[in-house]
Design a protein around this motif. Structure first.
Motif, mmCIF file in Angstrom:
data_model
loop_
_atom_site.group_PDB
_atom_site.id
_atom_site.type_symbol
_atom_site.label_atom_id
_atom_site.label_comp_id
_atom_site.label_asym_id
_atom_site.label_seq_id
_atom_site.Cartn_x
_atom_site.Cartn_y
_atom_site.Cartn_z
ATOM 1 N N GLY A 104 89.455 41.228 53.752
ATOM 2 C CA GLY A 104 89.902 42.124 54.811
ATOM 3 C C GLY A 104 88.787 42.931 55.445
ATOM 4 N N LEU A 105 87.578 42.363 55.498
ATOM 5 C CA LEU A 105 86.431 43.103 56.013
ATOM 6 C C LEU A 105 86.378 43.061 57.534
ATOM 7 C CD1 LEU A 105 83.609 42.011 53.530
ATOM 8 C CD2 LEU A 105 85.091 44.028 53.436
ATOM 9 N N ASN A 106 85.910 44.171 58.099
ATOM 10 C CA ASN A 106 85.729 44.302 59.535
ATOM 11 C C ASN A 106 84.347 44.875 59.816
ATOM 12 O OD1 ASN A 106 88.484 43.678 60.803
ATOM 13 N ND2 ASN A 106 89.027 45.158 59.209
ATOM 14 N N PRO A 107 83.851 44.706 61.040
ATOM 15 C CA PRO A 107 82.565 45.314 61.383
ATOM 16 C C PRO A 107 82.557 46.808 61.088
ATOM 17 C CG PRO A 107 83.236 43.787 63.096
ATOM 18 C CD PRO A 107 84.396 43.897 62.147
ATOM 19 N N GLY A 108 81.473 47.260 60.463
ATOM 20 C CA GLY A 108 81.349 48.676 60.130
ATOM 21 C C GLY A 108 81.852 49.043 58.758
ATOM 22 N N ASP A 109 82.543 48.131 58.060
ATOM 23 C CA ASP A 109 83.008 48.430 56.704
ATOM 24 C C ASP A 109 81.816 48.562 55.759
ATOM 25 O OD1 ASP A 109 85.673 48.534 57.311
ATOM 26 O OD2 ASP A 109 86.161 46.540 56.560
ATOM 27 N N ARG A 110 82.076 49.231 54.620
ATOM 28 C CA ARG A 110 81.043 49.437 53.597
ATOM 29 C C ARG A 110 81.602 48.926 52.273
ATOM 30 N NH1 ARG A 110 75.946 51.190 53.785
ATOM 31 N NH2 ARG A 110 76.135 53.125 52.640
ATOM 32 N N VAL A 111 80.944 47.925 51.681
ATOM 33 C CA VAL A 111 81.392 47.309 50.434
ATOM 34 C C VAL A 111 80.481 47.770 49.303
ATOM 35 C CG1 VAL A 111 81.837 45.159 49.210
ATOM 36 C CG2 VAL A 111 82.242 45.300 51.683
ATOM 37 N N MET A 112 81.054 48.342 48.261
ATOM 38 C CA MET A 112 80.282 48.736 47.083
ATOM 39 C C MET A 112 80.527 47.712 45.974
ATOM 40 S SD MET A 112 79.893 52.471 45.290
ATOM 41 C CE MET A 112 81.612 52.706 44.821
ATOM 42 N N SER A 113 79.442 47.152 45.442
ATOM 43 C CA SER A 113 79.560 46.078 44.450
ATOM 44 C C SER A 113 78.673 46.349 43.249
ATOM 45 C CB SER A 113 79.171 44.731 45.079
ATOM 46 O OG SER A 113 79.137 43.701 44.109
ATOM 47 N N THR A 114 79.200 46.039 42.065
ATOM 48 C CA THR A 114 78.418 46.065 40.828
ATOM 49 C C THR A 114 78.277 44.663 40.242
ATOM 50 O OG1 THR A 114 80.413 46.493 39.514
ATOM 51 C CG2 THR A 114 79.174 48.419 40.274
ATOM 52 N N LEU A 115 78.617 43.644 41.005
ATOM 53 C CA LEU A 115 78.645 42.274 40.504
ATOM 54 C C LEU A 115 77.259 41.631 40.544
ATOM 55 C CD1 LEU A 115 81.915 41.079 42.274
ATOM 56 C CD2 LEU A 115 81.651 41.789 39.886
ATOM 57 N N SER A 116 77.028 40.713 39.614
ATOM 58 C CA SER A 116 75.772 39.972 39.535
ATOM 59 C C SER A 116 75.632 39.018 40.707
ATOM 60 C CB SER A 116 75.727 39.192 38.213
ATOM 61 O OG SER A 116 74.725 38.212 38.228
ATOM 62 N N TYR A 117 74.389 38.690 41.057
ATOM 63 C CA TYR A 117 74.128 37.682 42.072
ATOM 64 C C TYR A 117 74.069 36.270 41.481
ATOM 65 C CZ TYR A 117 72.914 40.597 46.179
ATOM 66 O OH TYR A 117 72.950 41.427 47.271
#
Length: 263
Positions: free
Chosen positions: A202-215
């Motif tokens: 559900g992402l849109n331009p300008g959203d901010r996603v905080m992640s702690t997941l590994s790459y």
């Protein structure tokens, strides 16, 4: 999203280029694109799209001119989810090198390792690059034997990048895993999956996603870089954050204007 961000982009680097063009208040190349926290050191780094692109260009020039890497080569990236790891991924894709996060060094043409992976990185017979992952992009106190120190090598590289060989959308770009199964993607497939992830989240331009997941797998790459980039959103990467309290997480999310937390 009502329409895909950067609908004409066919490689991950073209998503970044679209971000740099901006053109709308919610996609501003001067605004933060990657924000990074290391709660073991207290480090916080914030990179605008322009600054991030500058790091990508310098790293791509290092790859192409100093490490002699090009299309068809595979780079094992033994790195955590970190702002410099995001730079290396986009640099690989700028040159046409296949990025293999968490890959086997012995099977790679070159290896890029943080401090924790140096021992296993010696198995690579090609070029080896070490990242100290210190605050402010600092160098190793003493360069690891058999490695280039990224922080010492990258500052002198050019601020603009042009590949010697065109990077085509149907060329291999990423080797990772999903649900324990191997996943090999071209640049175009990487962008397509990133767009699907952006829609699903559900992402849109300008959203901010905080992640702690590994790459080290697709889920973490999607959450902490690719889906936000495909949506015109931005990321807040948090490392060594296991000890944060619920109140601290809430405060961080509020201060960073986070719209979605993953991990």
């Amino acid at each position: 999203m009502t329409a895909p961000f950067a609908a004409d982009a066919r490689t991950p680097v073209e998503l970044l280029h679209a971000y740099l063009r901006g053109g709308t208040p919610s996609v501003d190349p001067a605004a933060p694109l990657v924000t990074f926290y290391d709660d073991a050191t207290g480090e916080r780094v914030e990179l605008s799209a322009r600054t991030f692109d500058n790091w990508v260009a310098k790293t791509a020039n290092l790859l192409q001119d100093e490490l002699n890497a090009g299309p068809g080569d595979r780079a094992a990236l033994l790195l955590p989810a970190h702002w410099q790891s995001a730079v290396w991924l986009l640099a690989c894709w700028s040159v046409g090198v296949t990025a293999v996060p968490g890959g086997e060094p012995a099977a790679a043409d070159l290896v890029v390792s943080g401090p924790d992976g140096l021992e296993s990185a010696h198995a690579c017979e090609g070029e080896r690059v070490a990242l100290a992952l210190r605050p402010l992009g600092g160098r190793f106190p003493q360069r690891p034997d058999g490695f280039l120190d990224y922080a010492a090598e990258v500052p002198g590289q050019g601020d603009r990048f042009a590949p010697y060989s065109p990077v085509t959308p149907d060329a291999p770009a990423l080797e990772t895993g999903v649900d324990g199964l191997p996943l090999k993607l071209t640049g175009e497939q990487t962008v397509a999956l990133a767009r699907e992830g952006a829609v699903r989240l559900g992402l849109n331009p300008g959203d901010r996603v905080m992640s702690t997941l590994s790459y080290d797998d697709w889920t973490g790459l999607e959450a902490g870089l690719l889906a936000p980039l495909a949506a015109g959103a931005s990321v807040v990467l948090c490392r060594n954050s296991q000890g944060l309290t619920a109140e601290q997480w809430e405060k961080r999310a509020e201060s960073e204007r986070v719209t979605l937390r993953l991990g």
